[in-house]
Design an enzyme around this catalytic site. Structure first.
Site, PDB file in Angstrom:
ATOM      1  N   PHE A   1     125.926  22.424  34.065  1.00 53.26           N
ATOM      2  CA  PHE A   1     125.216  23.225  33.059  1.00 53.26           C
ATOM      3  C   PHE A   1     126.144  24.104  32.237  1.00 53.26           C
ATOM      4  O   PHE A   1     125.809  24.469  31.117  1.00 53.26           O
ATOM      5  CB  PHE A   1     124.106  24.067  33.701  1.00 53.26           C
ATOM      6  CG  PHE A   1     124.504  24.759  34.970  1.00 53.26           C
ATOM      7  CD1 PHE A   1     125.230  25.931  34.946  1.00 53.26           C
ATOM      8  CD2 PHE A   1     124.151  24.218  36.200  1.00 53.26           C
ATOM      9  CE1 PHE A   1     125.591  26.566  36.117  1.00 53.26           C
ATOM     10  CE2 PHE A   1     124.500  24.846  37.383  1.00 53.26           C
ATOM     11  CZ  PHE A   1     125.231  26.027  37.339  1.00 53.26           C
TER      12      PHE A   1
ATOM     13  N   CYS B   1     127.088  22.683  28.731  1.00 49.59           N
ATOM     14  CA  CYS B   1     126.086  22.543  27.673  1.00 49.59           C
ATOM     15  C   CYS B   1     125.270  23.809  27.419  1.00 49.59           C
ATOM     16  O   CYS B   1     124.492  23.846  26.464  1.00 49.59           O
ATOM     17  CB  CYS B   1     125.158  21.367  27.990  1.00 49.59           C
ATOM     18  SG  CYS B   1     124.321  21.469  29.579  1.00 49.59           S
ATOM     19  N   HIS B   2     125.457  24.836  28.207  1.00 52.46           N
ATOM     20  CA  HIS B   2     124.644  26.052  28.066  1.00 52.46           C
ATOM     21  C   HIS B   2     125.542  27.271  28.184  1.00 52.46           C
ATOM     22  O   HIS B   2     125.721  27.797  29.270  1.00 52.46           O
ATOM     23  CB  HIS B   2     123.573  26.068  29.152  1.00 52.46           C
ATOM     24  CG  HIS B   2     122.546  27.142  28.985  1.00 52.46           C
ATOM     25  ND1 HIS B   2     122.677  28.394  29.549  1.00 52.46           N
ATOM     26  CD2 HIS B   2     121.365  27.151  28.334  1.00 52.46           C
ATOM     27  CE1 HIS B   2     121.609  29.112  29.275  1.00 52.46           C
ATOM     28  NE2 HIS B   2     120.803  28.387  28.531  1.00 52.46           N
ATOM     29  N   PHE B   3     126.169  27.716  27.231  1.00 52.48           N
ATOM     30  CA  PHE B   3     126.231  27.337  25.823  1.00 52.48           C
ATOM     31  C   PHE B   3     127.672  26.985  25.491  1.00 52.48           C
ATOM     32  O   PHE B   3     128.581  27.470  26.158  1.00 52.48           O
ATOM     33  CB  PHE B   3     125.802  28.518  24.945  1.00 52.48           C
ATOM     34  CG  PHE B   3     124.377  28.935  25.167  1.00 52.48           C
ATOM     35  CD1 PHE B   3     123.346  28.277  24.517  1.00 52.48           C
ATOM     36  CD2 PHE B   3     124.070  29.979  26.021  1.00 52.48           C
ATOM     37  CE1 PHE B   3     122.022  28.686  24.698  1.00 52.48           C
ATOM     38  CE2 PHE B   3     122.749  30.379  26.209  1.00 52.48           C
ATOM     39  CZ  PHE B   3     121.724  29.735  25.557  1.00 52.48           C
TER      40      PHE B   3
ATOM     41  N   VAL C   1     126.964  29.917  30.610  1.00 57.41           N
ATOM     42  CA  VAL C   1     126.152  30.715  31.526  1.00 57.41           C
ATOM     43  C   VAL C   1     125.150  29.770  32.201  1.00 57.41           C
ATOM     44  O   VAL C   1     124.664  28.828  31.573  1.00 57.41           O
ATOM     45  CB  VAL C   1     125.437  31.863  30.774  1.00 57.41           C
ATOM     46  CG1 VAL C   1     124.536  31.349  29.680  1.00 57.41           C
ATOM     47  CG2 VAL C   1     124.676  32.759  31.718  1.00 57.41           C
TER      48      VAL C   1
END
Length: 173
Positions: A67, A70-72, A77
């Site tokens: 994650f 892709c976040h962010f 985070v």
């Protein structure tokens, strides 16, 4: 009879995700990448804040967790919803572990507060759910309060996490 140990390692959690721990058609954890913890370090039917059971699990934070990419972009985070989902996963695991039959589904929560974020520089996330109530009728329903800590600081608090176990043919409405 369900597997009733008090500690579960990663391979055990994967077995649960494959439906091998609590029997066919019963509570399963999601498989990676949605499995949000590496081990359960404590599970009991007594103890916890309400004296009705506790589950504690850990996630080793690594900068290459899926994650963060892709976040962010350029501001990694862990999505807060993944920490929340981990707590629902733990309530469902508790219901299967304590003999509840049926497939687990998250049904909601009363309140959620975030006071921090899980960053790739963190070392460890600890999740805790304190069981408040388990109802066993046509539906097995678990209600719990939970928290998430990052490197020893509690940064998420969830009240009244609700998870139900549904036998085949029954669905949450």
């Amino acid at each position: 009879m369900p597997d009733r140990r008090s500690v579960y390692e990663y391979e055990d959690l994967l077995a649960c995700g494959r439906g091998e721990l609590f029997g066919p058609g019963n509570a399963q954890l999601p498989l990676p990448p949605m499995l949000m913890f590496d081990r359960i370090v404590e599970i009991t039917e007594t103890g916890g804040e309400f004296g009705k059971g506790v589950v504690r699990a850990e996630l080793d934070v690594k900068p290459d967790l899926w994650f963060f990419a892709c976040h962010f972009k350029n501001d990694p985070v862990m999505p807060g919803c993944l920490g929340l989902d981990a707590m629902w996963q733990m309530v469902g695991f508790f219901l299967g572990w304590s003999g509840g039959e049926g497939r687990g589904r998250a049904l909601g929560l009363g309140d959620l507060k975030f006071s921090g974020q899980v960053l790739p520089t963190a070392r460890k996330v600890v999740y805790n759910v304190d069981i408040k109530r388990v109802m066993r009728s046509k539906l097995v329903l678990g209600i719990a309060d939970g928290w998430l800590s990052m490197d020893g600081e509690i940064i998420y608090r969830a009240k009244d996490l609700k998870v139900g176990l549904f036998k085949q043919g029954a669905t949450p409405s």
